[in-house]
Design a protein around this motif. Structure first.
Motif, PDB file in Angstrom:
ATOM      1  N   LYS A   1       0.601  -1.289  -0.182  1.00  0.00           N
ATOM      2  CA  LYS A   1       0.394   0.060  -0.542  1.00  0.00           C
ATOM      3  C   LYS A   1       0.940   1.239   0.309  1.00  0.00           C
ATOM      4  N   VAL A   2       2.068   1.155   0.670  1.00  0.00           N
ATOM      5  CA  VAL A   2       3.148   2.426   0.688  1.00  0.00           C
ATOM      6  C   VAL A   2       3.522   2.583  -0.170  1.00  0.00           C
ATOM      7  N   LEU A   3       3.608   1.211  -0.958  1.00  0.00           N
ATOM      8  CA  LEU A   3       4.403   1.011  -2.277  1.00  0.00           C
ATOM      9  C   LEU A   3       4.051   2.311  -3.325  1.00  0.00           C
ATOM     10  N   LEU A   4       2.442   1.648  -3.172  1.00  0.00           N
ATOM     11  CA  LEU A   4       1.700   2.723  -4.638  1.00  0.00           C
ATOM     12  C   LEU A   4       1.424   3.163  -4.419  1.00  0.00           C
TER      13      LEU A   4
ATOM     14  N   THR B   1      -6.650   2.746  -7.866  1.00  0.00           N
ATOM     15  CA  THR B   1      -7.133   2.787  -6.936  1.00  0.00           C
ATOM     16  C   THR B   1      -7.855   1.420  -7.107  1.00  0.00           C
ATOM     17  N   SER B   2      -8.409   0.129  -8.493  1.00  0.00           N
ATOM     18  CA  SER B   2      -8.603  -0.518  -9.199  1.00  0.00           C
ATOM     19  C   SER B   2      -7.381  -1.455  -9.290  1.00  0.00           C
TER      20      SER B   2
ATOM     21  N   GLU C   1      -5.605  -4.457  -7.461  1.00  0.00           N
ATOM     22  CA  GLU C   1      -5.233  -6.075  -8.106  1.00  0.00           C
ATOM     23  C   GLU C   1      -4.227  -6.663  -7.159  1.00  0.00           C
ATOM     24  N   TYR C   2      -2.941  -5.883  -7.733  1.00  0.00           N
ATOM     25  CA  TYR C   2      -1.453  -5.458  -6.986  1.00  0.00           C
ATOM     26  C   TYR C   2      -1.794  -6.545  -5.355  1.00  0.00           C
ATOM     27  N   ILE C   3      -2.501  -5.800  -4.718  1.00  0.00           N
ATOM     28  CA  ILE C   3      -2.198  -6.236  -3.135  1.00  0.00           C
ATOM     29  C   ILE C   3      -2.883  -7.750  -3.273  1.00  0.00           C
TER      30      ILE C   3
END
Length: 220
Positions: free
Chosen positions: A80-83, A90-91, A95-97
């Motif tokens: 979350k911090v990285l992105l 947001t979507s 998806e990445y997380i």
């Protein structure tokens, strides 16, 4: 003689949208750097230390927001911090997380020293891009070992293998164990640029800057 940084001049800017004359006056930050009279000289060494301390304080705030008194944050929280502040929607971030959580279901955690080292590396993306060209041809995807080696070359830091694995699980979309460093650098650069603009376009006062940063993290 050590080179110094002169105090910036006061600026007057005409705001055509609101038809007002905006004058940039002395701020707490300028006073801190150049003294109450604005006549002190700032050495590059002192400015470098100031920027390092500022960056560390910002990263401590971001880490502490998720750690809540603990020594580690989860891999998903690291993501979350990285992105945050990237050009991803947001979507897309979600998806990445989700992909990361599916690939690393058991939480191991990331401590602050490893967190801090990685973001020190993020500040050296241009050097990293050059280093990657020494190891690959035609912008081919890289392995975790190649990524780690290039990061060490450009920063001197020995990034934690677990952190590197987490980064790969976030950005390795097809799951082949390799990473498109070109896409990774593009996303991380957008984080740097958007993050700086988001924070520094607010009030120039030092305390207001930190308060604004805390407020933004509370609203995530």
């Amino acid at each position: 003689m050590e080179p110094t940084i002169p105090r910036p001049h006061t600026l007057n800017i005409w705001d055509t949208a609101n038809e007002v004359d905006i004058e940039y006056v002395d701020t707490s930050l300028l006073i801190h750097l150049f003294g109450s009279e604005g006549k002190d000289e700032l050495s590059y060494y002192d400015f470098h230390n100031f920027m390092e301390n500022l960056q560390r304080e910002v990263l401590e705030l971001e880490f502490g927001h998720y750690a809540k008194g603990m020594n580690t944050i989860s891999e998903a929280e690291f993501a979350k911090v990285l992105l945050h502040y990237t050009q991803l929607s947001t979507s897309e971030c979600d998806e990445y997380i989700v992909r990361l959580q599916q690939r690393i279901p058991e939480e191991k955690g990331i401590n602050f020293p490893d967190f801090y080292d990685f973001f020190q590396f993020v500040n050296s993306l241009d050097d990293f891009t050059i280093a990657m060209r020494l190891y690959t041809f035609a912008d081919q995807p890289v392995s975790q070992e190649e990524f780690k080696r290039a990061a060490t070359v450009c920063t001197g830091l020995n990034l934690n293998p677990h952190v590197i694995n987490v980064v790969f699980q976030i950005f390795d979309i097809d799951g082949d164990g390799e990473l498109s460093h070109k896409e990774f650098v593009s996303i991380m650069k957008s984080r740097l640029h958007r993050g700086v603009k988001s924070h520094l376009m607010h009030s120039g006062r030092w305390e207001n800057f930190k308060a604004c940063l805390k407020d933004q993290m509370k609203t995530r």
